[in-house]
Motif scaffolding. Sequence first.
Motif, mmCIF file in Angstrom:
data_model
loop_
_atom_site.group_PDB
_atom_site.id
_atom_site.type_symbol
_atom_site.label_atom_id
_atom_site.label_comp_id
_atom_site.label_asym_id
_atom_site.label_seq_id
_atom_site.Cartn_x
_atom_site.Cartn_y
_atom_site.Cartn_z
ATOM 1 N N GLU A 7 0.797 -1.091 -0.112
ATOM 2 C CA GLU A 7 0.000 -0.056 0.040
ATOM 3 C C GLU A 7 0.970 1.249 0.241
ATOM 4 O O GLU A 7 0.645 2.333 -0.769
ATOM 5 C CB GLU A 7 -1.032 0.039 1.305
ATOM 6 C CG GLU A 7 -2.139 -0.811 1.024
ATOM 7 C CD GLU A 7 -2.874 -0.787 2.364
ATOM 8 O OE1 GLU A 7 -3.740 -1.758 2.679
ATOM 9 O OE2 GLU A 7 -2.699 0.374 3.033
ATOM 10 N N ALA A 8 2.206 1.234 0.888
ATOM 11 C CA ALA A 8 2.792 2.437 0.917
ATOM 12 C C ALA A 8 3.298 2.732 -0.770
ATOM 13 O O ALA A 8 3.549 3.724 -0.763
ATOM 14 C CB ALA A 8 4.023 2.044 1.817
ATOM 15 N N GLU A 9 3.881 1.830 -1.223
ATOM 16 C CA GLU A 9 4.589 1.781 -2.558
ATOM 17 C C GLU A 9 3.343 2.458 -3.441
ATOM 18 O O GLU A 9 3.803 3.582 -4.209
ATOM 19 C CB GLU A 9 4.913 0.612 -3.112
ATOM 20 C CG GLU A 9 6.254 0.321 -2.277
ATOM 21 C CD GLU A 9 6.888 -1.174 -2.657
ATOM 22 O OE1 GLU A 9 6.000 -2.254 -3.219
ATOM 23 O OE2 GLU A 9 7.968 -1.327 -2.205
ATOM 24 N N ALA A 10 2.066 1.958 -3.309
ATOM 25 C CA ALA A 10 1.125 2.711 -4.343
ATOM 26 C C ALA A 10 0.797 4.178 -3.930
ATOM 27 O O ALA A 10 0.628 4.951 -4.935
ATOM 28 C CB ALA A 10 -0.255 1.861 -4.124
ATOM 29 N N LEU A 11 0.949 4.282 -2.588
ATOM 30 C CA LEU A 11 0.814 5.903 -1.980
ATOM 31 C C LEU A 11 1.968 6.548 -2.521
ATOM 32 O O LEU A 11 1.823 7.756 -3.104
ATOM 33 C CB LEU A 11 0.644 5.792 -0.581
ATOM 34 C CG LEU A 11 -0.868 5.502 -0.094
ATOM 35 C CD1 LEU A 11 -0.661 5.419 1.528
ATOM 36 C CD2 LEU A 11 -1.652 6.643 -0.477
ATOM 37 N N LEU A 12 3.235 6.215 -2.467
ATOM 38 C CA LEU A 12 3.964 7.046 -2.978
ATOM 39 C C LEU A 12 4.217 7.225 -4.563
ATOM 40 O O LEU A 12 4.670 8.105 -5.063
ATOM 41 C CB LEU A 12 5.484 6.323 -2.768
ATOM 42 C CG LEU A 12 5.890 6.384 -1.002
ATOM 43 C CD1 LEU A 12 7.070 5.406 -0.850
ATOM 44 C CD2 LEU A 12 6.271 7.718 -0.700
#
Lengths: 240, 261
Positions: free
Chosen positions: B131-136
């Motif tokens: 999820e964090a990678e998608a947010l970044l």
Amino acid sequence: MEIFTLLGFGEKGWGVLILTGMALTLCVTLASLAIGAVIGAIIAAAKLSNRWWARALGTAYTTIFRGVPELLIIYLIYFGGSSAVTAIGQAMGIQGFLGMPSFLAGALAVGLISAAYQAEVYRGAYRAIPKGEIEAASSIGMPPMRCLRRIILPQILRFAIPGLNNVWQLSLKDSALISVTGLAELMRTTQVAAGSTRQYFMFYIVGGLLYLVLTSFSERVFNSAERRSNKSMPRGMGQV
Amino acid sequence: MSATPRLSVRNIRKSFGAHEVLRGISLDAHDGDVISVLGASGSGKSTFLRCINLLETADDGDIVVNGEEITMKTTSHGRSAASRKQLDRIRTNLGMVFQSFNLWSHMTILENIIEGPVHVQKRPRAECVAEAEALLEKVGIADRKDYYPAHLSGGQKQRAAIARSLAMKPKVILFDEPTSALDPELVGEVLRVMRDLAAEKMTMLVVTHEMGFARNVSNRVIFMREGQIDCDGTPQDMFGGKGSPYFQQFIRHMETENDAA
């Protein structure tokens, strides 16, 4: 060559004793650093507390242990501790003088002094953490103890490394004073060797060199720890 | 609108010593509202925002998030949340983006973003990383995930801070002057991310000096003066001449400031 015989590891040589003394110096300093870390952390927390009496206690501690000669503290712990042990012994029916173990007394004395200096290091390190980073942790609902573990302590350690290097070197040299209790650490062994062979120059110079070996070796350890912890710092700050 | 407001603030009061900074402020934010809070410095707008998630404790008033009121208690030390547990739970629903970013400097950008989901919400790490990678990706700094905050520009840091707050899946995000610490050329990239969030119907309360954002992105503008809401309304009304005389004066002043700069 007489020098090599005296310094060697043969029957007449002091080599083994001196190296043992050096190891003991390292051990007693490590022990005092550990004792000082625990007490120092508590004192730092007291000085950062918002309770006035805790702050007063913390300040009293650092004022006393930084303001009184190290030797006095060592005498106080060793002889004070020994008379307490003797009194306990007498109460249990054991007659005569009971000495406090000199390693314990020495590590405790140097540790108590080290704690005063470490407390200042930790307090400064805590102050160096931007307050906003702690607010950011609160704002996502991080409980205070987890914030301490995840956000505050790792950064305190990082900011404390240079200061701890200093304290460690001070403690290493303070440990020489423990020789007065008869603990056969590097200073005491050098003294005995010098006295019994009358080769004062040689043994004291060797002793001095061995202290330098210890301090420069630990300097390297601290520097590499500092470099590793600085990888998150801005470029040009602490990077080599 | 009869639905429960995402955020409801009732009659907040706050004094620092003898100085009363907030003199009774009330506000409801419904799902998808983007409310810009404007005002001269010293008008209490940042303090107001900080009182909502209890970074400052209001002396009086109630905060209700998603229908749940933060219970308060008063002791000899003053007023505080009655239950830290409840406060922490509610805070996970209330994101906050700070003027000075406040990224954790000993963690990489990715670590900053998964910290809350993994260590506060206790969700599985692999899922949080994805999820964090998608947010970044969404805020446009995917290539910076293994950098430390110190090695990023202000605009990148603020976008990372927005991603960190989004990672908690909050119901409302509070923005405390998110572009005020940025170099002028970096303001745009942060405002773009905020505009995207607004378009996705994120409920946002934004303390700002960006008149363009207030006028074009928010659906409501609040003007604070001397610790009170002086006037509020839609941006069309407020910027169309229906605000109070003080507000008219304020926007004239801001425009001349911008022209001078």
